[in-house]
Enzyme design. Structure first.
Site, short mmCIF file in Angstrom:
data_model
loop_
_atom_site.label_atom_id
_atom_site.label_comp_id
_atom_site.label_asym_id
_atom_site.label_seq_id
_atom_site.Cartn_x
_atom_site.Cartn_y
_atom_site.Cartn_z
N VAL A 213 31.44 23.39 110.40
CA VAL A 213 30.47 22.04 109.97
C VAL A 213 31.29 21.17 109.04
CG1 VAL A 213 28.25 21.27 109.33
CG2 VAL A 213 28.58 23.47 110.69
N CYS A 214 31.34 19.81 109.36
CA CYS A 214 32.00 18.80 108.43
C CYS A 214 31.05 18.68 107.38
CB CYS A 214 32.18 17.65 109.27
SG CYS A 214 32.71 16.09 108.15
N ILE A 215 31.84 18.97 106.07
CA ILE A 215 31.14 18.78 105.06
C ILE A 215 30.55 17.59 104.61
CG2 ILE A 215 33.07 18.32 103.48
CD1 ILE A 215 31.64 20.12 101.45
N ALA B 224 27.49 16.61 107.19
CA ALA B 224 26.82 17.74 106.79
C ALA B 224 25.64 17.42 105.50
CB ALA B 224 26.91 19.27 106.50
#
Lengths: 134, 129
Positions: free
Chosen positions: B77-79, B82
């Site tokens: 998941v892209c930080i 997110a």
């Protein structure tokens, strides 16, 4: 690591959401991977490059201003589809003037934006290894 | 063939997360491999374990967890995406002083470099949404 031809296709309006920002984030990260990166602006995406935008007044981010840094990240190929511009009553004169120092021409200051026909752009898409569509 | 999967759309706004699940499952069953599954933009909400759709509706985040467990898939998941949308790992939430965290156990949080790396190292990047 292999070098791939990576193209980012930008189709979203600049202030209809954060798509333009989230696309640019990927472009800037990919520059660190030393890949052959190009951008294409089609459909409503051409509005992202309009000069004279003042989105700060509505609390939105000025992506056109961020694009000015692309040359510093060695992103030198910015294609804008002619038909998308014409369909919206726009011309190259309405767009920001993105520049880069061209390593193939003694680092001469060179325009990054290249107008391209829909037909030629389709052929360019087919020659890429990776397409990102935002 | 080795695929990298990119999913971009919010699962409540688009079938992309579900379509990507079906594609990934079919590719694995056909003997292909998956380099990485990367959740970006609205798709990051898939990774929240605090989503409660009505009982009679499918929970697509759980379906991804099951597929990941079966095939040892890497769900990333892209930080930045997110944090913008309120999906937090325990470590990141703690670092910024938030009391709650909601990242599903089978997912990891990382940067966009993981997406670029996956697109370079795989044979094909397949993008949904």
């Amino acid at each position: 690591m292999a070098t791939k031809k990576i193209m980012y296709i930008n189709r979203a309006t600049p202030h209809g959401g954060i798509t333009a920002k989230e696309s640019l984030d990927v472009v800037l990260i990919s520059a660190a991977f030393d890949q052959d990166v190009a951008l294409a602006f089609i459909d409503d995406g051409v509005y992202q490059l309009l000069k004279g935008q003042q989105p700060e007044k509505s609390g939105s981010r000025n992506v056109a201003k961020s694009f000015a840094a692309l040359g510093d990240y060695d992103v030198r190929k910015v294609y804008v589809e002619q038909e998308s511009l014409a369909e919206r009553g726009l011309s190259e004169a309405d767009l920001v003037d993105l520049r880069h120092e061209n390593p193939e021409d003694d680092y001469r200051d060179t325009a990054s934006i290249r107008l391209i026909s829909r037909e030629k752009l389709a052929r360019l898409f087919s020659r890429q290894d990776v397409l990102f569509n935002f | 063939m080795q695929f990298a999967i990119l999913i971009k759309s919010d699962p409540n706004q688009s079938p992309a997360v579900r379509s990507a699940l079906m594609f990934t499952r079919a590719a694995l069953e056909a003997g292909h491999s998956i380099q990485r599954v990367f959740f970006y933009q609205g798709a990051v909400t898939t990774a929240s374990d605090m989503l409660s759709p009505p009982q009679n509706e499918e929970r697509v985040g759980e379906l991804w967890s099951e597929l990941a467990a079966k095939y040892e898939l890497e769900l990333v998941v892209c930080i930045a995406a997110a944090q913008r949308r309120g999906v937090w790992s325990e470590a990141e939430a703690g670092r910024l002083g938030y009391k709650a965290h909601n990242l599903r156990a089978d997912y990891s949080i990382s940067g966009l470099g993981q997406l670029i790396e996956a697109s370079i190292e795989s044979d094909r990047l397949v993008s949904f949404g």
